[in-house]
Each structure stands twice: as C-alpha cells, then as structure tokens.
Motif scaffolding. Structure first.
Motif, PDB file in Angstrom:
ATOM      1  N   ASP A  78       1.625  40.851  35.788  1.00 30.90           N
ATOM      2  CA  ASP A  78       1.918  41.309  34.442  1.00 30.90           C
ATOM      3  C   ASP A  78       0.919  40.739  33.441  1.00 30.90           C
ATOM      4  N   ILE A 118       3.719  42.003  40.272  1.00 32.41           N
ATOM      5  CA  ILE A 118       4.362  43.312  40.193  1.00 32.41           C
ATOM      6  C   ILE A 118       4.401  43.990  41.560  1.00 32.41           C
ATOM      7  N   GLN A 155      -1.035  51.262  31.882  1.00 32.09           N
ATOM      8  CA  GLN A 155      -0.515  49.904  31.750  1.00 32.09           C
ATOM      9  C   GLN A 155      -1.617  48.883  32.040  1.00 32.09           C
ATOM     10  N   VAL A 212      -2.812  45.326  33.425  1.00 35.40           N
ATOM     11  CA  VAL A 212      -2.358  44.369  34.413  1.00 35.40           C
ATOM     12  C   VAL A 212      -3.479  43.372  34.707  1.00 35.40           C
TER      13      VAL A 212
END
Length: 445
Positions: A282, A289, A325, A327
C-alpha cells in the motif's frame, strides 16, 4: 560645657564602670553564639543532603551502591536493548513506485445511429465478453433489410426472364434467324442481372449487420464504469464520449520504475528465463496487498529521470488492485543465503568500518567488526564477524564503549527474525505478542 562637667560619670576602675563593661561584653558574646549556631545548622543540612544523594545513587539500577553515577566508571551498568543473532536467508528487493494499469480499457460506442431504448447493465458490475450492454431501436435497420430483400427478389425474377430469352436467342441464332449481335446483347443482360443480385445480397448483409449493431455487447470481460448515456437519447456512431467504459481487472498489470543502475541485474535474470516475483504494498509501504510476476521491461531508459519502466502481472482474483491505484512495488531479484541476521539498529559505523556491540560473559560488551552483505527493510545480513546465537546491542549504544557493563533487556525491536519486506498487519500483531512475552521475561530478570 558646665552642664557636661556637672554630670556624674563613673570613674574608671569603680564598681559602676565594671558593671557597664560587663554588660557590653555579654552582648557581644550573644551574637557570636548565634553565628556559630547558624554555621553548625548549615553544615548539618549539607551533610544530610550529600548523604541522601549517595543513597539514591546506590539504589539506582546496576549501581549496587558502588557506582559513581552515569558514566562514572566501570562498575556502572548501562541498560540496553539486545537481540540474538540468527542464521538464515535474506531476500534482495528492488523497490519502486508503481501504478495499477488495466490490460484492456475499452470505451464502448455505438456503431449505428438511433435511439437508445435499453441499458442492460448496472454501473460497477462485472461483465463477460459477449454480454448484452445496450439496445438501439432496430426498426430502421429492419426496414432496410426488407427493402433489400424485395429488390433481390425482383432482380432474381428479371434474371430468370433474361436467361430464358437468352436460351431462345441461341436457337434462333443457330437457325440463322437473328444476328450474332442480338444474341450477345441478351447474354450481357443476363450478366447485368447477376451483378444486381450480388449487390442486392450485399445490401441484405449490410442491413443484417446494422441489426446486429443495434445490440451492443461487451468486447472484453471486466468491470463496467459509470453510465454516460441514459435511455431515450439519440446516439450517433460519431459520439466521442461513448456509452460506458469497461476495464479489464482480472488479470491486471502494475507499471513501475527502477533506477537504471539496477537494470543489468534484472535484465540478466529475464534473459536467462528466470521468473521474478513481485509484491505490491500500500501507499504507506506497510501492508502487503498481493503478489504477482514480472512480465517484461521497457525498451528504453527515460532520459529525464534516469529510470526504466517494468510491467508486472497480477491475477487480482480478489479485486484488491484498482485501476490507476498507486502502490509500492518490491521486486525480488535474489536471495542471500547463509547469513547471520540482526536488526539494522545493531549495526554501528566508525572510522574503521561497521561494527556491533556483542554482549559477552558478565554482561560486558565488546566491539566486533562485521561485514554487512545485505540490508533489507529493518534487517541486516552479516557475512563475517558474527555467529549465530551471539547477543548484540540494538538500543543504548550511545552510552557504551569497549568493556562497558550492561543490563540487557529484550523488546519487539530486538527481534532479528524479520527477513522480509515490511510486515502485514497479521505479522505485526504476531510480532507484538512475541515482544510482550520478551518484555515480561526481561522484567522477571
């Protein structure tokens, strides 16, 4: 002057003069006794204060009544946090920032013009390839199909008539009744109807295709976004926005960047066919994750940043990765085996290189030079200078020197078993349980 001479003053040596001198001397001795008493009281207070401080120093941990205060001498024991060196393997990770990128992103658009009469999907649902998404009014295309079929029937009938006439003209030409030119003209007319029939068939196929386009289906399997057009609107094939956007999330990719200095080691592994593992964490780089595989690397280095891009692939069966997203990516490129593992805070740096404080017999520390082969996260792997089972100081080293006595204690930070990247919450909770038990043991000592 006459009055002064008339005063009755005591004569020197008389009894009255002796009494006056005695009273004056007695007053002076009283002040002397007061001063002596004050000096005695101050000395007594100073003695009690010094005695109380010496008792407090003797009661301090490790003092035993013999120390000389902090840093006062060899008998003073410094409280420190320690950890036991362990033997194991240490992974080598290359860390970089990445962005989750779908393998396919499709903007669904209409291929025909017409009124949107039905939307068959719900926003955010998962669809499979071929599932119905929307319907456009098919009646105009149905009318075009019927017109093309009618024209085909007409042209086929005319072709049959032209072909019958052509057969008759061949007999007449054989008998010499008509010229060759008339026969050839009739034959060309049959060929014209053949072409018209093929054109009619193409019109029929086009009308059927338009009818097919009136049913809009999903071109890929993925997750449907927000609806961009509502039922009842007239849509066109030239509309730029489309009806909806579908992103493929199973599997899904993560594109990340690494410094160009790390390119040779990664490229050498890929060239040899080694499958490298990739882990996605994360934003805080604390929670793992999911895991995946390295897919490929880019064909050039970015001149502005001095980095190169890599693409990794994740199954994403639990849909834990979301498109766009951010990461933290940990690429496992190697594993150092047979190392002595200690926490990173145990490693000290000095003019002679890296060293650790080793707790020996009698809780006395000694300086030991070591060779650090690899550092991963909060764990350091030592290849020389330290053995498994030896105890090293991880906290409190600023008060130590070679030969200092210590009071060892353990804590969660002194656990040298962490040989991976940042822990997951479950691992952190497990570590906290071990730390509590270690603290209880230290207090018991």
């Amino acid at each position: 002057m006459s009055q002064l001479n008339s005063l009755d003053l005591p004569e020197p040596g008389s009894a009255t003069g002796s009494r006056v001198r005695g009273t004056t001397a007695s007053g002076r001795r009283w002040w002397v006794w007061v001063l002596a008493l004050a000096i005695a009281a101050g000395g007594y207070w100073y003695y009690r204060s010094a005695h109380s401080k010496s008792q407090d120093s003797a009661a301090a941990p490790g003092g035993g009544g013999k120390g000389r205060g902090a840093g006062g001498g060899a008998n003073y024991a410094v409280p420190v946090v320690v950890a036991t060196a362990q033997s194991g393997d240490l992974p080598v990770y290359f860390n970089g920032l990445g962005s989750v990128t779908p393998l396919n992103t499709v903007t669904v658009r209409s291929r025909v013009d017409g009124q949107l009469i039905n939307v068959a999907f719900k926003e955010g649902q998962f669809v499979k390839e071929g599932d119905l998404l929307a319907e456009i009014d098919p009646r105009p295309s149905q009318v075009m199909l019927e017109q093309a079929q009618g024209q085909l029937a007409k042209d086929e009938a005319q072709r049959r008539d032209a072909e019958v006439n052509y057969e008759r003209f061949k007999l007449l030409f054989t008998e010499g009744i008509i010229p060759k030119q008339q026969l050839d003209t009739q034959q060309a007319q049959v060929g014209q109807f053949d072409g018209a029939i093929k054109s009619d068939q193409a019109q029929i196929d086009n009308a059927k295709l338009q009818l097919t386009y009136c049913r809009i289906t999903s071109p890929v399997s993925g997750r449907v976004g927000l609806r961009l057009v509502d039922p009842g609107n007239i849509i066109h094939a030239s509309d730029a926005s489309g009806l909806v956007v579908i992103t493929q999330v199973q599997p899904i990719s993560v594109v990340f960047a690494l410094p160009q200095d790390q390119l040779p080691q990664v490229y050498d592994k890929l060239r040899k066919g080694v499958q490298l593992n990739v882990e996605a964490y994360d934003r805080d780089n604390t929670y793992k994750i999911t895991s995946g595989k390295l897919l490929t690397i880019d064909n050039q280095i970015d001149l502005t940043t001095g980095t190169y891009k890599l693409k990794s692939l994740f199954d994403n069966r639990d849909n834990v990765l979301f498109p766009n997203q951010f990461v933290n990516v940990h690429l496992l490129v190697d594993t150092k085996r047979g190392l002595t593992i200690v926490p990173v805070p145990a490693i000290q740096r000095g003019p002679q290189g890296m060293y650790v404080y080793v707790v020996g017999q009698g809780n006395t520390v000694n300086i030991r030079e070591v060779t650090v082969a690899q550092t991963t996260g909060n764990t350091a792997g030592i290849s020389a200078g330290l053995k498994q089972g030896e105890v090293v100081v991880t906290d409190g080293t600023d008060k130590l020197q070679d030969g200092s006595k210590v009071v060892p204690n353990t804590s969660p930070a002194g656990d040298a078993s962490d040989t991976s990247a940042p822990q997951t919450p479950a691992q952190q909770q497990d570590s906290s349980h071990h730390g509590k038990s270690g603290q209880a043991g230290g207090k018991k000592q």
